[in-house]
Design a protein around this motif. Structure first.
Motif, short mmCIF file in Angstrom:
data_model
loop_
_atom_site.label_atom_id
_atom_site.label_comp_id
_atom_site.label_asym_id
_atom_site.label_seq_id
_atom_site.Cartn_x
_atom_site.Cartn_y
_atom_site.Cartn_z
N ALA A 425 8.12 1.20 8.84
CA ALA A 425 8.38 2.27 7.87
C ALA A 425 7.11 3.06 7.61
CB ALA A 425 8.91 1.68 6.57
N ALA A 426 7.29 4.35 7.36
CA ALA A 426 6.14 5.23 7.10
C ALA A 426 5.71 5.08 5.65
CB ALA A 426 6.51 6.69 7.39
N VAL A 427 4.47 4.68 5.44
CA VAL A 427 3.90 4.52 4.10
C VAL A 427 2.75 5.51 3.97
CG1 VAL A 427 2.76 2.94 2.50
CG2 VAL A 427 4.57 2.10 4.02
N THR A 428 2.81 6.37 2.96
CA THR A 428 1.82 7.42 2.77
C THR A 428 0.99 7.13 1.52
OG1 THR A 428 3.29 9.04 3.79
CG2 THR A 428 1.45 9.90 2.48
N ILE A 429 -0.32 7.18 1.70
CA ILE A 429 -1.25 7.00 0.58
C ILE A 429 -2.28 8.11 0.66
CG2 ILE A 429 -2.80 5.43 -0.64
CD1 ILE A 429 -1.57 3.12 0.89
N ALA A 430 -2.37 8.92 -0.39
CA ALA A 430 -3.37 10.00 -0.45
C ALA A 430 -3.30 10.92 0.76
CB ALA A 430 -4.78 9.43 -0.61
N GLY A 431 -2.09 11.21 1.22
CA GLY A 431 -1.92 12.14 2.33
C GLY A 431 -2.05 11.51 3.70
N VAL A 432 -2.35 10.23 3.81
CA VAL A 432 -2.48 9.53 5.09
C VAL A 432 -1.27 8.63 5.28
CG1 VAL A 432 -3.89 7.98 6.50
CG2 VAL A 432 -4.99 9.61 4.94
N THR A 433 -0.58 8.75 6.43
CA THR A 433 0.64 8.01 6.69
C THR A 433 0.38 6.89 7.69
OG1 THR A 433 1.96 10.00 6.29
CG2 THR A 433 3.04 8.19 7.43
N PHE A 434 0.88 5.68 7.38
CA PHE A 434 0.74 4.50 8.23
C PHE A 434 2.12 4.01 8.65
CE2 PHE A 434 -2.53 4.58 4.99
CZ PHE A 434 -3.70 4.41 5.69
N ASP A 435 2.18 3.31 9.76
CA ASP A 435 3.37 2.56 10.16
C ASP A 435 3.19 1.15 9.64
OD1 ASP A 435 4.43 4.74 11.45
OD2 ASP A 435 3.50 4.24 13.38
N TRP A 436 3.99 0.79 8.66
CA TRP A 436 3.79 -0.48 7.95
C TRP A 436 4.24 -1.65 8.81
CZ3 TRP A 436 7.61 -3.70 5.29
CH2 TRP A 436 7.02 -4.75 4.56
N GLU A 437 3.35 -2.63 8.95
CA GLU A 437 3.65 -3.88 9.63
C GLU A 437 3.48 -5.02 8.65
OE1 GLU A 437 4.93 -4.23 12.48
OE2 GLU A 437 4.75 -2.14 13.17
N PRO A 438 4.56 -5.69 8.26
CA PRO A 438 4.43 -6.74 7.23
C PRO A 438 3.77 -8.00 7.78
CG PRO A 438 6.67 -6.66 8.09
CD PRO A 438 5.93 -5.51 8.73
N ALA A 439 3.33 -8.82 6.84
CA ALA A 439 2.78 -10.14 7.13
C ALA A 439 1.59 -10.06 8.07
CB ALA A 439 3.85 -11.06 7.71
N VAL A 440 0.69 -9.10 7.86
CA VAL A 440 -0.54 -9.05 8.63
C VAL A 440 -1.51 -10.07 8.04
CG1 VAL A 440 -2.52 -7.62 9.29
CG2 VAL A 440 -0.22 -6.64 9.23
N PRO A 441 -2.05 -11.00 8.84
CA PRO A 441 -2.95 -12.02 8.28
C PRO A 441 -4.22 -11.41 7.73
CG PRO A 441 -2.99 -12.08 10.68
CD PRO A 441 -1.89 -11.14 10.30
N MET A 442 -4.82 -12.10 6.76
CA MET A 442 -6.06 -11.63 6.18
C MET A 442 -7.21 -11.88 7.14
SD MET A 442 -5.29 -10.44 3.14
CE MET A 442 -6.74 -10.53 2.12
N ALA A 443 -8.33 -11.21 6.88
CA ALA A 443 -9.47 -11.30 7.80
C ALA A 443 -10.04 -12.70 7.89
CB ALA A 443 -10.55 -10.31 7.36
N ASP A 444 -9.97 -13.49 6.79
CA ASP A 444 -10.54 -14.83 6.83
C ASP A 444 -9.62 -15.83 7.52
OD1 ASP A 444 -8.62 -14.71 4.95
OD2 ASP A 444 -9.80 -15.55 3.30
#
Length: 493
Positions: A425-444
């Motif tokens: 799904a397209a998620v827009t924040i401050a004019g920037v649109t991302f393709d949302w991918e759920p359950a992305v692991p954290m960096a650690d």
């Protein structure tokens, strides 16, 4: 000749924050010295400050754009960038600040009162400040935020003790010229005064200010003549003085009818600011009546006829002649007494204290709404997520991964799941649109790759050295096979 400007529109532009620096300490015999990129400096603010030496908004009329300095970027060796120079704009006492929608932002009354018209952008953090257990040597830094840019309307309301009101050519400017050192324009035609004139009057040990407001006519409270433009200069006057022309030759006019007509306009006019109501409505302010031009015999006789009727209203009456300097001393001391009485009744001003408003514990940091332009899309709004977007280097995978971690910790991903967002799904924040991918692991939770990359994004299309070597070997084998077939060789040969 100086000009009186009491309404201007300015563009206040704050300084941009400096970018953070991405640097690694390098020293002989000390490999992997660690990140040492400094932070960027903050952008300068644009601030309005009341200065008693400023009496008009003329400077802003010719220079409406005000730009503060930008912050300097950070440097290696843990050197932070310098903050941008702030810009201080001096405005007269009584300046009102409005936005483009007409909403009140500030009412600047009193010497030294300040208002931040535009907030400078924050400087970006360097990679030294971004180092953590998961990212020991970040290969990115945060960008500086752009400074705030606002278009503001400045209106000046004269702060005077006594306001002179009356019909055009009633002699208000002449009175100011003989009561004070002010030298307003005086002529024998209506609407000679196109701007309020301020004068300082001394009566013995007392000193007060007097304002000459351009002539008013019936209908001024609805915008006729110059009424709406200059009635606001009466809103903060403690005493109103009716200046009546007793020598007028216009048919249908006499001192009583002039006073009644102006009283109706004062009663109909409503101040814009609620603070100005603290002095009472204009109709309830203390009044005096000045019967002017009594040096003319006919005017003196008319003053005799109306003086008693005016006194019955409880208003002091003064008979003066600005030309012959008659009755001026009595008028000075009478006005000074009324002003002293008003000042004694007012509470002493208390220095403004800073107000601290802590955030509520359950206050939401962001909101999510459906995107009206993209079916199945969402828009995330909030101060922190939008600020993070502006700070991110989107050409750096590691910086994008860091942004994803911040949004995840804030709870944006969980909120999207609750709203039923689908993968991709397209998620827009401050004019920037991302393709949302759920359950992305954290960096650690994942192994980190080289500086400036993030394995979770899988956006690095660069071919590695081992892959290039294998590809060359395969091409050579194919060339050898083609050469052998062209010479007639068989596999047995």
């Amino acid at each position: 000749m100086s000009r009186f400007i009491d309404r201007v529109t300015i563009d206040a532009v704050a300084g941009n924050g400096g970018h953070g620096c991405s640097s690694v300490h390098r020293e002989k015999f000390k490999p992997l010295g660690g990140p040492d990129g400094g932070n960027g400096g903050n952008g300068g603010d644009v601030t309005l400050v009341v200065d008693p030496q400023v009496h008009t908004l003329l400077d802003f009329h010719f220079r409406p754009r005000a730009k503060a300095g930008n912050g300097r970027p950070g440097e290696g060796g843990n050197r932070n960038g310098a903050n941008g120079d702030s810009l201080v704009l001096k405005v007269p006492d009584g300046t009102v600040v409005l936005d483009t929608d007409g909403q009140l932002l500030a009412d600047l009354v009193g010497e030294g009162t300040e208002f931040v018209a535009a907030q400078g952008g924050r400087g970006g953090l360097g990679n030294a400040a971004l180092a953590s257990r998961a990212r020991k040597a970040p290969g990115f830094a945060l960008l500086g935020e752009p400074g705030e840019e606002r278009q503001l309307l400045l209106e000046l309301k004269s702060v005077a003790d006594v306001g002179l009101v009356g019909f055009p050519s009633a002699g208000k400017s002449s009175l100011v010229s003989v009561l004070s050192a002010a030298k307003p324009k005086i002529a024998d035609y209506p609407f000679t005064t196109l701007a309020p004139n301020l004068g300082v009057v001394t009566a013995g040990d007392d000193t007060f200010t007097i304002a000459d407001v351009p002539g008013l006519i019936p209908g001024a409270s609805q915008g006729r003549g110059l009424g709406l433009d200059f009635l606001r200069h009466l809103e903060r006057c403690a005493v109103l003085a009716h200046v009546v022309d007793c020598a007028t030759l216009e048919p249908g006019r006499d001192p009583i009818s002039d006073i009644d007509a102006l009283e109706a306009e004062l009663a109909a006019y409503q101040p814009v600011l609620a603070q100005d109501q603290l002095l009472g409505d204009l109709a309830a302010r203390p009044r005096v009546v000045v019967l002017n031009k009594v040096d003319i015999p006919e005017a003196d006789e008319l003053a005799d006829l109306v003086e008693g009727e005016i006194a019955e209203r409880g208003w002091p009456v003064f008979r003066v002649s600005a030309v012959a300097h008659k009755g001026l001393a009595e008028l000075k001391y009478g006005l000074a007494e009324l002003v002293d009485t008003y000042r004694a009744e007012q509470e002493k001003p208390v220095a403004r204290r800073p107000v601290i408003r802590p955030k509520a514990v359950d206050r939401s940091e962001f909101t999510i709404v459906d995107d009206p332009d993209i079916p199945g899309g969402y828009i995330v709004r909030g101060q922190r997520p939008e600020r993070w977007i502006r700070q991110t280097q989107f050409d750096n995978d590691e910086a994008v991964g860091y942004l994803a971690d911040r949004l995840n910790r804030l709870g944006v991903e969980d909120a999207l799941v609750k709203r039923g967002a689908e993968p991709g799904a397209a998620v827009t924040i401050a004019g920037v649109t991302f393709d949302w991918e759920p359950a992305v692991p954290m960096a650690d939770e994942v192994p980190l790759t080289g500086r400036g990359t993030d394995v979770r994004l899988e956006r690095n299309e660069r071919v590695g050295a081992a892959e290039r070597k294998a590809a060359r070997k395969l091409r050579r084998q194919r060339l050898d096979e083609q050469d052998g077939q062209s010479l007639g060789w068989s596999d047995d040969d």
